[in-house]
Design a protein around this motif. Structure first.
Motif, short mmCIF file in Angstrom:
data_model
loop_
_atom_site.label_atom_id
_atom_site.label_comp_id
_atom_site.label_asym_id
_atom_site.label_seq_id
_atom_site.Cartn_x
_atom_site.Cartn_y
_atom_site.Cartn_z
N ARG A 263 39.91 58.32 52.38
CA ARG A 263 41.18 57.78 51.88
C ARG A 263 41.18 56.25 51.96
O ARG A 263 41.65 55.56 51.05
N MET A 264 40.67 55.71 53.05
CA MET A 264 40.60 54.25 53.20
C MET A 264 39.70 53.64 52.13
O MET A 264 40.01 52.58 51.57
N LYS A 265 38.59 54.29 51.83
CA LYS A 265 37.69 53.79 50.80
C LYS A 265 38.38 53.78 49.43
O LYS A 265 38.24 52.82 48.65
N ILE B 81 41.13 50.66 45.03
CA ILE B 81 42.34 50.40 44.23
C ILE B 81 42.81 48.97 44.43
O ILE B 81 43.20 48.27 43.48
N GLN B 82 42.74 48.48 45.65
CA GLN B 82 43.17 47.11 45.94
C GLN B 82 42.27 46.10 45.23
O GLN B 82 42.76 45.07 44.72
N LYS B 83 40.97 46.35 45.17
CA LYS B 83 40.07 45.46 44.45
C LYS B 83 40.41 45.42 42.96
O LYS B 83 40.41 44.35 42.34
N ILE B 84 40.74 46.58 42.38
CA ILE B 84 41.08 46.64 40.96
C ILE B 84 42.37 45.88 40.67
O ILE B 84 42.46 45.11 39.71
N THR B 85 43.39 46.09 41.50
CA THR B 85 44.68 45.42 41.26
C THR B 85 44.56 43.91 41.43
O THR B 85 45.17 43.15 40.68
N ALA C 25 41.83 42.17 40.84
CA ALA C 25 41.09 41.68 39.66
C ALA C 25 42.00 41.62 38.44
O ALA C 25 41.96 40.65 37.66
N MET C 26 42.86 42.63 38.25
CA MET C 26 43.79 42.63 37.12
C MET C 26 44.79 41.49 37.22
O MET C 26 45.17 40.89 36.20
N LYS C 27 45.22 41.17 38.44
CA LYS C 27 46.14 40.04 38.61
C LYS C 27 45.46 38.73 38.22
O LYS C 27 46.06 37.88 37.55
N MET C 28 44.21 38.56 38.62
CA MET C 28 43.49 37.33 38.29
C MET C 28 43.25 37.20 36.79
O MET C 28 43.38 36.11 36.22
N VAL C 29 42.94 38.31 36.13
CA VAL C 29 42.73 38.28 34.68
C VAL C 29 44.03 37.92 33.96
O VAL C 29 44.04 37.09 33.03
N ALA C 30 45.15 38.53 34.37
CA ALA C 30 46.44 38.21 33.76
C ALA C 30 46.83 36.75 33.98
O ALA C 30 47.35 36.08 33.09
N ALA C 31 46.54 36.24 35.18
CA ALA C 31 46.87 34.84 35.47
C ALA C 31 46.03 33.89 34.63
O ALA C 31 46.53 32.83 34.19
N SER C 32 44.76 34.22 34.41
CA SER C 32 43.90 33.35 33.60
C SER C 32 44.33 33.32 32.13
O SER C 32 44.18 32.30 31.46
N LYS C 33 44.89 34.43 31.64
CA LYS C 33 45.33 34.49 30.24
C LYS C 33 46.72 33.89 30.05
O LYS C 33 47.05 33.44 28.94
N LEU C 34 47.53 33.92 31.10
CA LEU C 34 48.94 33.56 30.95
C LEU C 34 49.12 32.12 30.53
O LEU C 34 49.95 31.83 29.66
N ARG C 35 48.37 31.19 31.10
CA ARG C 35 48.60 29.78 30.84
C ARG C 35 48.39 29.43 29.37
O ARG C 35 49.20 28.72 28.76
N MET D 184 50.82 43.83 39.66
CA MET D 184 49.54 43.95 40.37
C MET D 184 49.60 43.30 41.75
O MET D 184 48.95 43.76 42.69
N ASP D 185 50.38 42.23 41.90
CA ASP D 185 50.55 41.61 43.20
C ASP D 185 51.28 42.57 44.15
O ASP D 185 50.89 42.72 45.32
N SER D 186 52.31 43.23 43.66
CA SER D 186 53.02 44.21 44.49
C SER D 186 52.12 45.38 44.84
O SER D 186 52.13 45.87 45.99
#
Length: 324
Positions: free
Chosen positions: A52-54, A59-63, A65-75, A282-284
């Protein structure tokens, strides 16, 4: 001596015998976890907790990464969105924006996203579109949908299949540009009959704030009727018309240009709101995964300590039995 040995043997059997709850769980694998382990984490396997921990870590790594991708596109999208606001504002001053005008043929252009995991922006647009459809429908009125985005199509097709006139998907597959939007606007105008086009989209304010917005575009015929009846729609009548074109022809050209500019800005505003909402979501999710990982780590440590304690008790009991 025999009685003492019998008592020691009885204690050893009691220590090694599973509890009634564990025995019932072994016979019935469908029993839920609280029923299996009434005494807390002692009956939970450490391997289950590790798996379960794994999963939570992945899931945390994916979220993240998705936050970073959205932030790079947002500007980049935010800059183009702010620049596009200067296109449609002169048209609003010239031709006006009359959301309360009463017409017979209404077309609601609902702008949503093609992808999920972006909070409630699509549900908000769908709710506003449904409320607007209910207000503009009637015995002698006709209200249709033009849906941009797969998520809006999935939600509106459930109970409004007959009212959907046209759907467009993968609008945001490539970066949104005016040429692409102008072709789409021309396609909508050719295939849909309308007296008023009502665009519903999410207006971007900040990364954590977006506001559902509606913009109304009247057809040239309705605009002329409103002007003749004494209603002030825009400032077009304050200008003199020169050349061989009539007022109807000018209104036709201006309406087409206005719709393409408003649609371009609305698509960018909604795309910007989508990226901001995805960043927040994704941050939440990452923070929730971290909290869950902390709880699972505590459970794992308790389970491991419980298993070590159980093994020590068994070793001590066996040694005591041999000494006796």
């Amino acid at each position: 001596m025999a009685m003492a040995a019998l008592r020691r043997e009885g204690r050893r059997i009691l220590l090694s015998t599973p509890s009634p709850a564990a025995a019932m769980a072994a016979r019935s694998p469908a029993v839920s976890q609280p029923e299996i382990a009434p005494h807390g984490a002692r009956s939970i396997s450490t391997q289950v907790v590790r798996n379960r921990m794994k999963s939570v870590k992945n899931i945390q790594k994916i979220t993240k990464a998705m936050k970073m991708v959205a932030a790079s596109k947002l500007r980049a999208v935010q800059i183009r969105t702010e620049n596009s606001r200067g296109l449609w504002q002169p048209f609003t001053a010239l031709l006006g924006d009359a959301p309360s005008v009463d017409v017979n043929k209404n077309v609601i252009v609902a702008i949503t996203s093609d992808k999920g995991l972006c909070g409630g922006i699509n549900s908000t647009s769908v709710k506003v579109s449904k409320a607007l459809h209910k207000l503009t429908s009637g015995p002698e009125k006709e209200s249709k949908y033009v849906i941009l985005g797969e998520k809006g199509k999935v939600q509106l097709i459930r109970d409004s299949r007959k009212s959907i006139e046209m759907t467009v998907s993968e609008l945001q597959k490539n970066p949104i540009n005016y040429t692409q939007t102008a072709v789409l606007a021309d396609d909508i105008l050719k295939n849909v009959e309308f007296d008023a086009l009502r665009l519903v989209f999410n207006k971007f304010h900040s990364v954590i704030s977006f506001k559902p917005t509606m913009t109304t575009i009247l057809s040239p015929e309705v605009m002329e009727k409103e002007t003749e009846s004494g209603g002030k729609v825009g400032d077009l009548d304050s200008y003199e018309i020169e050349g061989g074109e009539t007022k109807s022809e000018i209104l036709q050209n201006l309406t087409e240009f206005q719709f393409s500019c408003v649609l371009y800005n609305a698509a960018l505003e909604n795309a910007c709101s989508e990226l901001g909402a995805r960043m927040s979501a994704m941050d939440s999710s990452s923070r929730n995964a971290g909290d869950m990982l902390d709880r699972l780590t505590l459970t794992y440590n308790r389970t491991r300590q419980a298993s070590i304690t159980t093994e020590l008790i068994e070793i001590i009991s066996g040694a005591s039995a041999l000494e006796g």
